[in-house]
Write a protein that holds these residues in place. Structure first.
Motif, mmCIF file in Angstrom:
data_model
loop_
_atom_site.group_PDB
_atom_site.id
_atom_site.type_symbol
_atom_site.label_atom_id
_atom_site.label_comp_id
_atom_site.label_asym_id
_atom_site.label_seq_id
_atom_site.Cartn_x
_atom_site.Cartn_y
_atom_site.Cartn_z
ATOM 1 N N LYS A 14 0.896 -1.222 -0.172
ATOM 2 C CA LYS A 14 0.180 0.008 -0.079
ATOM 3 C C LYS A 14 0.881 1.213 0.132
ATOM 4 O O LYS A 14 0.579 2.193 -0.731
ATOM 5 C CB LYS A 14 -0.946 0.054 1.001
ATOM 6 N N MET A 15 2.102 1.289 0.806
ATOM 7 C CA MET A 15 2.935 2.421 0.802
ATOM 8 C C MET A 15 3.527 2.480 -0.523
ATOM 9 O O MET A 15 3.500 3.743 -1.132
ATOM 10 C CB MET A 15 4.111 2.146 1.540
ATOM 11 N N LEU A 16 3.857 1.397 -1.307
ATOM 12 C CA LEU A 16 4.356 1.835 -2.735
ATOM 13 C C LEU A 16 3.159 2.091 -3.577
ATOM 14 O O LEU A 16 3.429 3.144 -4.660
ATOM 15 C CB LEU A 16 4.725 0.530 -3.134
ATOM 16 N N GLU A 17 2.020 1.825 -3.534
ATOM 17 C CA GLU A 17 0.940 2.167 -4.552
ATOM 18 C C GLU A 17 0.578 3.657 -4.149
ATOM 19 O O GLU A 17 0.451 4.356 -4.905
ATOM 20 C CB GLU A 17 -0.441 1.305 -3.975
ATOM 21 N N TYR A 18 0.738 4.002 -2.790
ATOM 22 C CA TYR A 18 0.265 5.435 -2.568
ATOM 23 C C TYR A 18 1.364 6.566 -3.133
ATOM 24 O O TYR A 18 1.150 7.530 -3.613
ATOM 25 C CB TYR A 18 -0.123 5.659 -1.037
ATOM 26 N N ILE A 19 2.737 5.841 -3.015
ATOM 27 C CA ILE A 19 3.773 6.865 -3.493
ATOM 28 C C ILE A 19 3.665 6.975 -4.737
ATOM 29 O O ILE A 19 3.817 8.025 -5.341
ATOM 30 C CB ILE A 19 5.266 6.195 -2.855
ATOM 31 N N ARG A 20 3.358 5.944 -5.450
ATOM 32 C CA ARG A 20 3.260 6.077 -7.034
ATOM 33 C C ARG A 20 2.166 7.024 -7.482
ATOM 34 O O ARG A 20 2.266 7.643 -8.315
ATOM 35 C CB ARG A 20 2.967 4.683 -7.583
ATOM 36 N N LEU A 21 1.051 6.780 -6.555
ATOM 37 C CA LEU A 21 0.104 7.657 -6.826
ATOM 38 C C LEU A 21 0.146 8.992 -6.548
ATOM 39 O O LEU A 21 -0.249 10.024 -7.552
ATOM 40 C CB LEU A 21 -1.269 7.308 -5.907
ATOM 41 N N LEU A 22 0.913 9.612 -5.453
ATOM 42 C CA LEU A 22 1.002 10.752 -4.999
ATOM 43 C C LEU A 22 2.175 11.456 -5.873
ATOM 44 O O LEU A 22 2.301 12.726 -6.146
ATOM 45 C CB LEU A 22 1.544 10.792 -3.614
ATOM 46 N N THR A 23 3.051 10.431 -6.512
ATOM 47 C CA THR A 23 3.999 11.342 -7.332
ATOM 48 C C THR A 23 3.781 11.289 -8.859
ATOM 49 O O THR A 23 4.675 11.543 -9.839
ATOM 50 C CB THR A 23 5.332 10.477 -7.283
ATOM 51 N N SER A 24 2.569 10.708 -9.211
ATOM 52 C CA SER A 24 2.026 10.788 -10.738
ATOM 53 C C SER A 24 1.156 11.771 -11.185
ATOM 54 O O SER A 24 1.027 12.678 -10.104
ATOM 55 C CB SER A 24 1.181 9.682 -10.850
ATOM 56 N N SER A 25 1.188 12.205 -12.121
ATOM 57 C CA SER A 25 0.277 13.472 -12.612
ATOM 58 C C SER A 25 -1.041 12.973 -12.740
ATOM 59 O O SER A 25 -1.983 14.004 -13.159
ATOM 60 C CB SER A 25 0.716 13.968 -13.940
ATOM 61 N N GLU A 26 -1.694 11.980 -12.412
ATOM 62 C CA GLU A 26 -2.916 11.305 -12.594
ATOM 63 C C GLU A 26 -3.807 11.964 -11.389
ATOM 64 O O GLU A 26 -3.200 12.151 -10.194
ATOM 65 C CB GLU A 26 -3.052 9.863 -12.505
ATOM 66 N N PRO A 27 -4.813 12.291 -11.498
ATOM 67 C CA PRO A 27 -5.988 12.650 -10.334
ATOM 68 C C PRO A 27 -5.904 11.561 -9.372
ATOM 69 O O PRO A 27 -5.643 10.227 -9.562
ATOM 70 C CB PRO A 27 -7.211 12.831 -11.094
ATOM 71 N N ILE A 28 -5.956 11.801 -7.898
ATOM 72 C CA ILE A 28 -6.034 11.177 -6.993
ATOM 73 C C ILE A 28 -7.281 10.838 -6.526
ATOM 74 O O ILE A 28 -8.134 11.662 -6.229
ATOM 75 C CB ILE A 28 -5.255 11.822 -5.770
ATOM 76 N N HIS A 29 -7.848 9.538 -6.645
ATOM 77 C CA HIS A 29 -8.912 9.200 -6.000
ATOM 78 C C HIS A 29 -8.704 8.352 -4.729
ATOM 79 O O HIS A 29 -8.489 7.054 -4.943
ATOM 80 C CB HIS A 29 -9.949 8.220 -7.027
ATOM 81 N N LEU A 30 -9.085 8.738 -3.803
ATOM 82 C CA LEU A 30 -8.763 8.052 -2.371
ATOM 83 C C LEU A 30 -9.941 7.070 -1.976
ATOM 84 O O LEU A 30 -11.178 7.067 -2.207
ATOM 85 C CB LEU A 30 -8.815 9.044 -1.245
ATOM 86 N N LYS A 31 -9.122 5.867 -1.506
ATOM 87 C CA LYS A 31 -10.231 4.787 -1.439
ATOM 88 C C LYS A 31 -10.737 4.736 -0.098
ATOM 89 O O LYS A 31 -10.168 5.793 0.961
ATOM 90 C CB LYS A 31 -9.349 3.449 -1.666
ATOM 91 N N SER A 32 -11.682 4.038 0.503
ATOM 92 C CA SER A 32 -11.910 4.040 1.916
ATOM 93 C C SER A 32 -11.581 2.610 2.350
ATOM 94 O O SER A 32 -12.448 1.524 2.229
ATOM 95 C CB SER A 32 -13.653 4.137 2.036
ATOM 96 N N GLU A 33 -10.449 2.209 2.637
ATOM 97 C CA GLU A 33 -10.162 0.880 2.945
ATOM 98 C C GLU A 33 -9.033 0.964 4.228
ATOM 99 O O GLU A 33 -8.600 2.008 4.771
ATOM 100 C CB GLU A 33 -9.099 0.397 1.769
ATOM 101 N N ASN A 34 -8.838 -0.060 4.781
ATOM 102 C CA ASN A 34 -7.812 -0.419 5.797
ATOM 103 C C ASN A 34 -6.457 -0.596 5.247
ATOM 104 O O ASN A 34 -6.355 -1.762 4.716
ATOM 105 C CB ASN A 34 -8.390 -1.265 6.931
ATOM 106 N N PHE A 35 -5.729 0.323 5.129
ATOM 107 C CA PHE A 35 -4.359 0.117 4.448
ATOM 108 C C PHE A 35 -3.152 -0.625 5.455
ATOM 109 O O PHE A 35 -2.271 -0.432 5.100
ATOM 110 C CB PHE A 35 -3.883 1.541 3.825
ATOM 111 N N SER A 36 -3.762 -0.701 6.727
ATOM 112 C CA SER A 36 -2.893 -0.809 7.688
ATOM 113 C C SER A 36 -2.670 -2.552 7.934
ATOM 114 O O SER A 36 -3.288 -3.303 7.602
ATOM 115 C CB SER A 36 -3.191 -0.208 8.909
#
Length: 137
Positions: A14-36
């Motif tokens: 999940k950490m890697l997924e969000y790093i890729r998401l946050l560093t991309s130019s794509e719009p961010i669509h936040l999920k409602s999930e337990n990432f922990s």
């Protein structure tokens, strides 16, 4: 009461997924999930009141830098490192997770409870805790 930085128990994928998401130019669509690593049945335990503390990102980055400097640790040196530890994405996803389960988390600014004993006493009352048992530093 448990206080943790929300990125501490994040699953590595999940950490890697969000790093890729946050560093991309794509719009961010936040999920409602337990990432922990914390199981749902513990996060959703009846009677638990989630308290999500936020901080102004303009304060988080210099604060993280100061802490790393004091501990003689490398600053990570990358945008991904600081995004991981200083952004509010983890709080947003956690908030959405609780809301998707019909739970209204209490959201507070960390600076308020770090600087105001009165705020902490009022927060205790709001959470059903005994304000007489708080310890101020």
């Amino acid at each position: 009461m448990v206080h943790s930085h929300p990125f501490f128990p994040v699953l590595p994928d999940k950490m890697l997924e969000y790093i890729r998401l946050l560093t991309s130019s794509e719009p961010i669509h936040l999920k409602s999930e337990n990432f922990s690593l914390v199981p749902d049945d513990l996060l959703l335990r009846p009677g638990t009141i989630p308290l999500i503390s936020i901080r102004d990102p303009r304060l988080c980055v210099p604060s993280a830098y100061r802490v790393l400097e004091r501990m003689n640790l490398p600053h990570g040196g990358s945008r991904a490192s600081f995004l991981t530890t200083t952004c509010n994405v983890w709080n947003c996803v956690l908030y959405n997770f609780y809301k998707s389960h019909g739970i209204e988390p209490v959201v507070v600014d960390a600076d308020d409870y770090m600087t105001s004993e009165t705020f902490v006493r009022n927060l205790c009352v709001r959470l059903g805790l005994d304000p007489a048992k708080i310890r101020s530093v």
